[in-house]
Design a protein around this motif. Structure first.
Motif, PDB file in Angstrom:
ATOM      1  N   ASN A   1       5.446 -11.680 -10.833  1.00  0.00           N
ATOM      2  CA  ASN A   1       5.560 -10.058 -10.804  1.00  0.00           C
ATOM      3  C   ASN A   1       5.050  -8.668  -9.157  1.00  0.00           C
TER       4      ASN A   1
ATOM      5  N   LYS B   1       4.477  -7.776  -5.775  1.00  0.00           N
ATOM      6  CA  LYS B   1       4.956  -6.715  -4.442  1.00  0.00           C
ATOM      7  C   LYS B   1       3.288  -7.600  -3.405  1.00  0.00           C
TER       8      LYS B   1
ATOM      9  N   ASN C   1       7.897 -18.149 -12.945  1.00  0.00           N
ATOM     10  CA  ASN C   1       7.832 -16.619 -12.913  1.00  0.00           C
ATOM     11  C   ASN C   1       6.399 -16.549 -11.662  1.00  0.00           C
TER      12      ASN C   1
ATOM     13  N   LYS D   1       4.931 -16.606  -7.415  1.00  0.00           N
ATOM     14  CA  LYS D   1       4.762 -16.383  -6.085  1.00  0.00           C
ATOM     15  C   LYS D   1       3.810 -16.929  -5.696  1.00  0.00           C
TER      16      LYS D   1
END
Length: 189
Positions: free
Chosen positions: A46, A48, A95, A97
């Protein structure tokens, strides 16, 4: 290893296993070529780019999630080119990154034992470099390597190397310009 004695296969295997365990316990993964080094850090999916803090300097790095302890922080064992070093945040399976950090080594003839000096070292003598392609080399280095390869093939066939051929060509040209001279006892060295 500190001592120069040969390790038994069992000792060698234990040393490799310990090295792997130390590297696996780091909050990041890293790989290197002789010219650069890449670091990957898994983070929640989630996040950025604005949630990530990466500070790359010539001799140090700090990277992680904003507001938290850095996942990697410390001094490099060798300097890098900051202008050619980058980072990105990419999607990964599940989920998650991944923060991908690319470091461009200044000395492109040196393996790093660790990313930062506080991290456990790897045994750089065990690195097996990937075969590089001639097209990966810069012009001057490529020319030098091609000449060395040519000379090696010539020697194997009992033929003159490029330098020896140059001398023979100069002598031949000189002989053509001076037919009155006797070169029957001339030696080339």
């Amino acid at each position: 290893m500190a001592d120069d004695k040969e390790l038994t296969p069992a000792e060698e295997a234990a040393a490799r296993a310990q090295e792997k365990a130390e590297q696996d316990s780091l909050p990041y993964k890293w790989t290197q070529t002789i010219g650069d080094l890449d670091i990957t850090i898994s983070v929640p999916g989630n996040l950025k780019g604005r949630d990530i803090v990466v500070d790359i300097k010539k001799d140090s790095i700090s990277a992680g999630i904003k507001g938290q302890e850095p996942m990697i922080k410390g001094t490099f064992p060798h300097a890098i080119r900051t202008d050619d070093s980058t980072w990105t945040l990419s999607a990964a399976p599940g989920n998650t990154k991944v923060i991908e950090i690319h470091l461009d080594k200044i000395n492109k003839m040196e393996w790093w034992a660790h990313v930062v000096t506080t991290a456990p070292k790897i045994d750089v003598t065990k690195i097996v470099p990937e075969n590089s392609k001639l097209s990966d080399l810069d012009g001057e280095t490529r020319t030098m390597v091609e000449k060395m390869m040519f000379d090696q093939r010539q020697k194997e066939m009992g033929l003159p190397t490029s330098d020896e051929q140059k001398k023979l060509d100069i002598l031949k040209k000189f002989q053509e310009q001076h037919p009155e001279m006797d070169f029957s006892k001339a030696k080339i060295s």
